[in-house]
Write an enzyme that holds these catalytic residues in place. Structure first.
Site, short mmCIF file in Angstrom:
data_model
loop_
_atom_site.label_atom_id
_atom_site.label_comp_id
_atom_site.label_asym_id
_atom_site.label_seq_id
_atom_site.Cartn_x
_atom_site.Cartn_y
_atom_site.Cartn_z
N SER A 128 -8.56 -6.31 5.88
CA SER A 128 -7.35 -6.68 5.15
C SER A 128 -6.52 -7.65 5.97
CB SER A 128 -6.55 -5.40 4.90
OG SER A 128 -5.22 -5.71 4.56
N TYR A 153 -2.36 2.80 7.98
CA TYR A 153 -3.41 2.12 7.20
C TYR A 153 -3.79 0.82 7.90
CZ TYR A 153 -5.20 -1.23 3.84
OH TYR A 153 -5.94 -2.22 3.26
N LYS A 157 -7.42 -0.34 9.93
CA LYS A 157 -8.24 -1.54 9.70
C LYS A 157 -8.44 -2.30 11.02
CE LYS A 157 -9.12 -1.05 5.36
NZ LYS A 157 -10.46 -0.75 4.88
C1 UD1 Z 1 -0.49 -3.95 1.16
C2 UD1 Z 1 -1.14 -4.22 2.47
C3 UD1 Z 1 -2.51 -4.80 2.25
C4 UD1 Z 1 -3.32 -3.84 1.44
C5 UD1 Z 1 -2.61 -3.62 0.12
C6 UD1 Z 1 -3.43 -2.59 -0.66
C7 UD1 Z 1 0.38 -4.78 4.28
C8 UD1 Z 1 1.20 -5.84 4.90
N1 UD1 Z 1 -0.33 -5.16 3.21
O1 UD1 Z 1 -0.23 -5.22 0.60
O2 UD1 Z 1 -3.15 -4.98 3.47
O3 UD1 Z 1 -4.60 -4.34 1.25
O4 UD1 Z 1 -1.29 -3.15 0.37
O5 UD1 Z 1 -2.76 -1.46 -0.96
O6 UD1 Z 1 0.33 -3.67 4.71
N2 UD1 Z 1 6.51 -5.21 -4.59
C9 UD1 Z 1 7.67 -5.12 -5.35
N3 UD1 Z 1 7.80 -4.08 -6.21
C10 UD1 Z 1 6.83 -3.13 -6.37
C11 UD1 Z 1 5.66 -3.22 -5.59
C12 UD1 Z 1 5.53 -4.27 -4.71
O7 UD1 Z 1 8.56 -5.97 -5.25
O8 UD1 Z 1 7.02 -2.19 -7.15
C13 UD1 Z 1 6.36 -6.33 -3.67
C14 UD1 Z 1 6.21 -5.88 -2.22
O9 UD1 Z 1 7.46 -5.74 -1.63
C15 UD1 Z 1 5.40 -7.03 -1.65
C16 UD1 Z 1 4.56 -7.55 -2.83
O10 UD1 Z 1 5.18 -7.02 -3.99
O11 UD1 Z 1 6.27 -8.04 -1.24
C17 UD1 Z 1 3.12 -7.07 -2.78
O12 UD1 Z 1 3.13 -5.67 -2.57
P1 UD1 Z 1 1.81 -4.77 -2.68
O13 UD1 Z 1 1.12 -5.05 -3.96
O14 UD1 Z 1 2.20 -3.36 -2.40
O15 UD1 Z 1 0.87 -5.34 -1.55
P2 UD1 Z 1 1.16 -5.62 0.01
O16 UD1 Z 1 2.21 -4.72 0.52
O17 UD1 Z 1 1.34 -7.08 0.15
#
Ligand code: UD1
Length: 341
Positions: A128, A153, A157
């Site tokens: 990841s 997590y 990795k």
């Molecule tokens: C995280 C992990 C990534 C992992 C993935 C799978 C980190 C940095 N990244 O990705 O390695 O493969 O999870 O589970 O640890 N967001 C919102 N509202 C929501 C949900 C998310 O605004 O309800 C935003 C988050 O703040 C983020 C973006 O959307 O900025 C993506 O979030 P998410 O889909 O959870 O993935 P990552 O955190 O990028």
């Protein structure tokens, strides 16, 4: 006729695993998939069979179960392994670190041990972009140093990659694919992600809100140092992620060296903000989305997207789907599982 290469896929009923089984079957590989089905369902395996019209072996096996794994290796002859089986929730890993270390490291250890005993030397590992933490430079390339992981997590990795680099000296050849943010679902609408409970990830939350399962999406933070203040990510269609695994298997087979560890970023190279994604979803689906801006989510990286040069050249791979298509496919799948189509 040339014997087909036989690939073992662990976590083959999972989100990326199942899409990869489709790509492998379509490329003519023989596939055996295993999955504990603890976090997926057998209907995903059935979906893969209906999409491809092809049969493949499936066994309900937990990779931590040494005797079951022994049985799998004793009764098949594999040429390569793709190891997806792992837990992937950042939040859950913070609450239950031991569970994450035990499962994500333990399953890899059991697998490597079996591979060594049965002389299966080629392994593709699901890594990841989390291994980079917040990189100093974006787009980030594979030479960027690992920062302290934000979660167990992420640390799991990083540790798995370290183990694999070491084990490569024992004749196991490894390609580690560092996924950015896989989203979307198969264009057929027959398989996709099955999040358990309230989704942590953005796109399942978006589609569940659009379907009326959740009341409102919260965008976590609009005060980041980005164009619109929301976080920046590299969203990549799950089928593009899946197809890269086929290229990675071919790549390993072409290698002469007995020891190899090579990591590749798997992203599109395009940074998209959370708010841009929300707007794109509304645009391509025509569905209104109830959302609000909320506080930052602890542990979130401000911005990260891939430099995909190495994977494009080394694995001769390129993403085919754009953001709009990825979101349409995610929405199509959500409607299917909610009975809205
Ligand atoms: C995280 C992990 C990534 C992992 C993935 C799978 C980190 C940095 N990244 O990705 O390695 O493969 O999870 O589970 O640890 N967001 C919102 N509202 C929501 C949900 C998310 O605004 O309800 C935003 C988050 O703040 C983020 C973006 O959307 O900025 C993506 O979030 P998410 O889909 O959870 O993935 P990552 O955190 O990028």
């Amino acid at each position: 006729m040339k014997k087909k290469n036989h690939v073992l896929v662990t976590g083959g009923a999972g989100y990326i695993g199942a899409h990869t089984v489709i790509e492998l079957l379509n490329a003519g590989y023989e596939v055996t998939a295993i999955d504990s089905l603890e976090r997926s369902e057998i209907r995903i395996v059935e979906g893969v069979k209906s999409i491809t019209g092809k049969e493949f072996g499936f066994h309900k096996v937990d990779c931590l179960d040494e005797s079951a794994m022994e049985q799998v290796f004793a009764t098949h002859r594999f040429d390569s392994v793709i190891h997806f089986a792992a837990y992937k929730s950042v939040n859950e890993s913070v609450e239950k670190p031991l569970l994450y270390y035990k499962n994500n490291l333990g399953s890899l250890m059991v697998l490597l041990d079996a591979m060594k005993r049965y002389q299966v030397r080629d392994l593709i590992f699901s890594s990841s972009c989390t291994v980079y933490g917040q990189p100093d430079q974006i787009p980030v390339d594979e030479s960027a140093p690992f920062k302290k992981a934000e979660s167990p997590y992420g640390a799991s990795k990083q540790l798995c990659e370290r183990i694999l680099e070491d084990v490569a000296t024992e004749g196991i050849r490894v390609v580690s694919l560092r996924y950015f943010n896989p989203i979307g679902a198969h264009p057929s609408g027959l398989i996709g992600e099955l999040p358990i409970g309230v989704p942590n990830n953005l796109v399942p939350y978006v589609t569940q809100t659009a379907a009326g399962v959740r009341q409102q999406l919260t965008v976590f933070g609009n005060d980041y140092n980005t164009t619109d203040g929301s976080c920046l990510r590299d969203f990549i269609h799950v089928c593009d992620v899946a197809s890269a695994h086929v290229n990675a298997i071919d790549f390993l087979q072409e290698q002469k060296s007995a020891k190899l560890f090579e990591a590749f970023n798997l992203g599109t190279g395009v940074g998209v903000s959370v708010l841009e994604l929300v707007k794109k979803f509304i645009e391509v689906t025509g569905v209104n989305l109830n959302y609000k801006i909320g506080p930052r989510r602890p542990g979130d990286v401000e911005k990260v997207y891939a430099d995909p040069k190495k994977v494009m050249n080394g694995l001769k791979w390129k993403a085919k789907y754009d953001l709009g298509q990825s979101l349409q496919h995610a929405w199509q799948w959500e409607k299917k599982i909610r009975g809205l189509v």
